[in-house]
Each structure stands twice: as structure tokens, then as C-alpha cells.
Scaffold this active site. Sequence first.
Site, PDB file in Angstrom:
ATOM      1  N   HIS A   1      40.371  54.875   8.257  1.00 50.36           N
ATOM      2  CA  HIS A   1      39.621  53.639   8.088  1.00 50.36           C
ATOM      3  C   HIS A   1      40.326  52.718   9.307  1.00 50.36           C
ATOM      4  CE1 HIS A   1      37.523  55.071   4.627  1.00 50.36           C
ATOM      5  NE2 HIS A   1      36.636  54.386   5.166  1.00 50.36           N
TER       6      HIS A   1
ATOM      7  N   ARG B   1      30.637  47.642   4.773  1.00 53.18           N
ATOM      8  CA  ARG B   1      31.817  48.215   4.199  1.00 53.18           C
ATOM      9  C   ARG B   1      32.387  46.866   3.336  1.00 53.18           C
ATOM     10  NH1 ARG B   1      32.732  51.662   8.756  1.00 53.18           N
ATOM     11  NH2 ARG B   1      32.997  53.529   8.267  1.00 53.18           N
TER      12      ARG B   1
ATOM     13  N   ARG C   1      26.717  48.366   1.320  1.00 53.59           N
ATOM     14  CA  ARG C   1      27.208  49.668   0.422  1.00 53.59           C
ATOM     15  C   ARG C   1      28.147  48.962  -0.674  1.00 53.59           C
ATOM     16  NH1 ARG C   1      31.312  53.968   3.094  1.00 53.59           N
ATOM     17  NH2 ARG C   1      32.765  52.125   2.973  1.00 53.59           N
TER      18      ARG C   1
ATOM     19  N   GLU D   1      28.108  62.134   1.131  1.00 51.05           N
ATOM     20  CA  GLU D   1      29.412  62.239   1.651  1.00 51.05           C
ATOM     21  C   GLU D   1      30.385  63.306   1.188  1.00 51.05           C
ATOM     22  OE1 GLU D   1      31.246  58.773   2.312  1.00 51.05           O
ATOM     23  OE2 GLU D   1      30.687  57.887   0.319  1.00 51.05           O
TER      24      GLU D   1
ATOM     25  N   ASN E   1      32.210  61.095   7.822  1.00 50.54           N
ATOM     26  CA  ASN E   1      33.576  60.986   7.899  1.00 50.54           C
ATOM     27  C   ASN E   1      34.355  61.552   6.464  1.00 50.54           C
ATOM     28  OD1 ASN E   1      33.404  59.323  10.031  1.00 50.54           O
ATOM     29  ND2 ASN E   1      33.572  57.463   8.803  1.00 50.54           N
ATOM     30  N   ASP E   2      33.988  61.474   5.362  1.00 50.27           N
ATOM     31  CA  ASP E   2      34.349  61.856   4.147  1.00 50.27           C
ATOM     32  C   ASP E   2      33.764  63.295   3.944  1.00 50.27           C
ATOM     33  OD1 ASP E   2      35.904  60.281   2.877  1.00 50.27           O
ATOM     34  OD2 ASP E   2      34.184  58.778   2.715  1.00 50.27           O
TER      35      ASP E   2
ATOM     36  N   ARG F   1      41.945  62.646   5.658  1.00 56.33           N
ATOM     37  CA  ARG F   1      41.637  61.667   6.783  1.00 56.33           C
ATOM     38  C   ARG F   1      42.829  61.118   7.313  1.00 56.33           C
ATOM     39  NH1 ARG F   1      36.292  58.291   4.842  1.00 56.33           N
ATOM     40  NH2 ARG F   1      36.725  57.145   6.907  1.00 56.33           N
TER      41      ARG F   1
ATOM     42  N   CYS G   1      25.682  57.434   9.029  1.00 60.36           N
ATOM     43  CA  CYS G   1      26.725  56.181   9.334  1.00 60.36           C
ATOM     44  C   CYS G   1      28.058  56.566   9.237  1.00 60.36           C
ATOM     45  CB  CYS G   1      26.484  55.199   8.283  1.00 60.36           C
ATOM     46  SG  CYS G   1      26.836  55.656   6.802  1.00 60.36           S
TER      47      CYS G   1
HETATM   48  C1  PEP Z   1      31.878  57.928   5.901  1.00 62.08           C
HETATM   49  O1  PEP Z   1      32.477  58.515   4.885  1.00 62.08           O
HETATM   50  O2  PEP Z   1      31.149  58.660   6.760  1.00 62.08           O
HETATM   51  C2  PEP Z   1      31.595  56.672   5.851  1.00 62.08           C
HETATM   52  C3  PEP Z   1      30.716  56.118   6.743  1.00 62.08           C
HETATM   53  O3  PEP Z   1      32.351  55.956   4.959  1.00 62.08           O
HETATM   54  P1  PEP Z   1      33.571  55.296   5.085  1.00 62.08           P
HETATM   55  O4  PEP Z   1      34.281  55.711   6.658  1.00 62.08           O
HETATM   56  O5  PEP Z   1      33.792  53.887   4.799  1.00 62.08           O
HETATM   57  O6  PEP Z   1      34.324  56.270   3.930  1.00 62.08           O
HETATM   58 MG    MG Z   2      33.007  57.507   3.277  1.00 60.77          MG
END
Ligand code: PEP
Ligand code: MG
Length: 579
Positions: free
Chosen positions: A191, A298, A334, A435, A458-459, A469, A506
Site C-alpha cells: 500500500h 479505500r 469500499r 481478490e 493486488n491481493d 505484498r 481496481c
Molecule cells: C487489490 O487488492 O487489488 C485492491 C485494489 O485492494 P487493496 O490494494 O487496497 O488491497
Molecule cells: Mg485488496
Amino acid sequence: MLALYGTGVSSGISIGKAYVIYRDDMDTPEYVLPRGLLDEEIGRFLRALDKTRTQLHDVKTHIPSSAPQETGSFIDTHLLILDDAMISSAPIGTIRNTQCNAEWALKQHADLLAAKFDQIKDPYIRSKKTDIRQVVDRIQRNLLGQPEEAHHDIPSGHIVVANDLTPADTVMLKHNRIRGFITNLGGPISHTSILARSLQIPAIVSVHNATRYIENGEEIIIDGKRGSVLIKPEQIVLSEYRKRRRLIKESHLELERLRQSRAVTQDKKPIKLQANIELPADVKGAIHSSASGIGLYRTEFLYMNRTDPPGEEEQFRAYVKVIKALNGKPVTIRTLDLGADKQVDGGHSDSVVPANPALGLRAVRLCLQSIDLFKPQLRAILRASAYGKVRIMIPMISCMDEVYRVMDLIEETKLELTRKKQKFNRRVAVGVMIEVPAAAIAADLFAPHLDFLSIGTNDLIQYTLAIDRVNDAVNYLYDPLHPSILRLIAMTIDAAKAAGIPVSMCGEMAGDIRYTRLLLGMGLDELSMHPATLLAVKKIVRNSDTGKLKRFAGKVLKTRDVHELHGLVDDYNEKLDKV
Ligand code: PEP
Ligand code: MG
């Protein structure tokens, strides 16, 4: 000149002086003092307390007006801890009785106090242990004469160099005019890296030993695209980089011209390009980038850098501010995704966070277990839904039971609001993030019960490829083009289309122009990203023909060799970028 390399996570070139933040775990010295020096040692301890108090008052007066409300009460808590007898007077007795040095005496009592907090059941109160740790670290730093770890007074125009930054730190950095940052640790989809992109400043993570090799005040160049750091560069290198920086600026200005243009392909297919935001203040950038709405808000960032969670009213005001600014365009809020690397306390505490936090009580799991935390947010979102086009998005869904429980809570909240005669949109859309691999694989079971799906790559990548991550040791495995990821994305798109509901993406992949053509070819027509990348994506959209991209994506999905697959994507992009 010395060069260091890491993972570039936010492109661009910055030239400036380094501001090194020291926060390595401190070794507490321990030694015995002769009786005759005890008064002097106590005096040294009292002076460190005074200095700490002055610093905290100083921090309070420097809180930027755009910082989350109650950031001030976070400082008040630190001042209260400082005056606690365990911290301010018990160590004096220990210095006298055991003839130990002030640092060691303070550590003994701070550890005892922290151990008491460990026994507390309530997780929120237990997390206050981090505040104690932060206050004690500050006093220890003053005793040891180490520079203050302060983010509020970083001189503008500097490049921050740190061991690691938490998302909470990065939010504070948002308020400083820094030119970029470098961290020893970190990964491209942490993040912190995501926030760097939203700040539109060059950033490089995983530059091992950066804080050792770079000294405060030294001139450095960072190239966020290549992931390189040049320390004390020669004149000739400096002028070369100044030239490159100018060229980047020129290409940004060229993209700016696309702000008024529509995001439609050559074959007239409209593509929704939306923005991801963290705080209400980010909405300005989203509107400036010509986003067609907010695809990911977020909300957990409202909960950071403070001691108490924001109440319903504060959340309601924050959401309405965003909704009104969007003036009729959709806002996807979210629900709370706290946990893992996004800790309210900045994640500096080591014992509160369990092992494997990314697989633990995070996001919707935490919300369903802490209804007192979740319900005020649901009430705030529902009330805000009366002011514009709101969609509720649930993160980290892994099974249908979680969806049913959230739906029940939403219904229950609607009933309560109706009883209280409070306005809300009865037909507010509810969707989930895809995710977790389980949700992607079973997307066809989820989709018929929902109003939309949004793919959080991302997740999805973290969990599918089993790469933390935030762990720089496994960064090299991060690959959005891994066939498993492409298949999960394709399955999710198919499931949404079969159920007749919209699907978007996203995660960071949506804002990376390397993947734009592939994602459009796979059938995505809604992408949500940081505003900074939106115009570059729009440029590709406007030059694309979806029929051709569909054939290209079909070929990519059939490619079995991953190196060949990468080559196919890069060659195709290169060919079309030249046109
Ligand atoms: C993701 O996981 O792709 C996402 C958009 O949420 P975050 O990056 O806040 O976990
Ligand atoms: Mg996520």
C-alpha cells in the site's frame, strides 16, 4: 558517484537532497553507574522527558489542516502516556535502587506496561500498546541523542530515505512536499507503493541498505522507472537527468490535452476509466484526471494515524464530501479493509500483529467479527447514498456466507434508518471485490447475488502466487501475466457477463499501461486506477480497436510458455505505441 538499485514503483525522475529517517530497532544500552553519578543520570532522564514533551507539542502545532480529524488527539494520548507514573517517575526509582542507566531503567518499566496491555482482550485498547512504544522510542532517542523521527517537518523538496514506510506514514508524508522516496524494504503492490503512485512522486522500494549508504543532505537522483538511485552524481550525469526530467514533463503536458476527450475506442466502444482514492482530499486529483467516477474509495485510510476510529458522523461527512464533489458520477465506497499491512497504529507494533496477517482477520472478516466497528460505517455509507450514486463494495470476500451476512447487516441497517426516518437509497448497489482466488474460481456462484464485481489484482496476485505484498524477498515473483492470474481474471469476467452484471478492475494492474490492451481485449470495459495514470490509459483506449484486441488477448491466453507470453504482450505494445 555511487549507484544503488531497487524496484521502481512509481515512475519519474527526482533530483534533490536526501532526508534519511532512522527507525531501525534501537539497541538499549545497559550499564552500571557509580553512586556519585546517579543524580546526574536522573537529571539526564528528566531533560529527555522535557525534550519529548516539547517535541510532542511541536508536532501538534504542525498538523496540516488536511490531516484526518483527531490526529491531534493521537498526540494528546502520547502526552498522557508521557506523564504516566510508569514512564515518568518509576524509572527514577530504578536508577536510584539498581544504579542502572536511564535508558535501561525506562526499558524495564515500558516492557512491564506493554506486557499489561498484552493481556487486554479488547483488540482496540490492546493496540494502544503501540502508542506506548512510540513514546518510549522518542524518549530513548532523546536520551541517546539520535535525530527525531518526525515526518511533519521534512523540509520540502527532499527525497525521503527510510528503512520502511507504513501506509500510515505515507499518509502523513502526503502532506509534505517531498520529491520522492526510497525504502530498504517493500514490494511493488504494497500500500505504501500504491500511495507513492497516487502522490505522483518517483519511488523505489527494496533498495537494500539505502539508509546505510545514503547520508542526510546528500544530493541524489532517483529514477522511479528504472529503479536506480545515484548518490552524489557528477555534473554531466546531473545534466543528462535534468534533460530526461524535462522530456517526461513534456509528455505529461501532452497527455493533459486528453482531459476533455472521451474514453472511447476507435470502434466507438465507451470505456469507463475511474479513479482510486484513499482520502476525501484525493478527489480533486480524480476530477482533474477526468475520471468517470470513483471505482475504489479505500475508506480504511480514515482510520489511520489516530487513536479512536472515526464515528458515524465523521464518516458520513467524509463520504458526502466525495459524493458531492463527483456531482452525479458514481462513487464506489469500499468498506473497511483494515488488517495485514494496513494497521490503524501504523503497523509499528510487533506483537499485536499475528503471524501471516494477510491470511488473518482482515477486511470483511474483521468487520463481521467487530460489528461495533462495521455498523457505524454501514450507516454512514447508506445515509450518504441519499446524496448521489453510491455503490457499496465488500473486500476480501472468500465465501458466500460472508456475502449473506453482510447483506443481512445492510438490510438491518436500512430498517434502523427507516425507523429513524433517515434518508438513504433503498436500491444502493452492493458488490464485492474478487481478490481471493476462491472468489475468482467460484465467481459464477457469487455473481447472481450481486450488483457488480471488481477485480482486486493486488491481493489476487498475492494470494494466487503466494507472495506477501510487503516482502521484498519475493518481489521477483510478482507477475500479473502469470497464466493463473489471466485465467482467474477471464473466469471473473465470464461469470459477471453471464449474470448480466458489470465487472471492473481496481488493482494496480488496471492502471499499468503495459496491460491496458490485454485487459480491453479480455472484455473489461471498466478500469479503476490512481488518477496519475488515467490519461496515459485513456490515450491507449482511444487508439484501440476492440475487435483486434480481442484476437490479441485470445492468442495471449492460449500461449503456454510464460516467456513467450511476456514477449507477445511487449511486442504488441511496442508495435502499437509506434503508430
Ligand atoms: C487489490 O487488492 O487489488 C485492491 C485494489 O485492494 P487493496 O490494494 O487496497 O488491497
Ligand atoms: Mg485488496
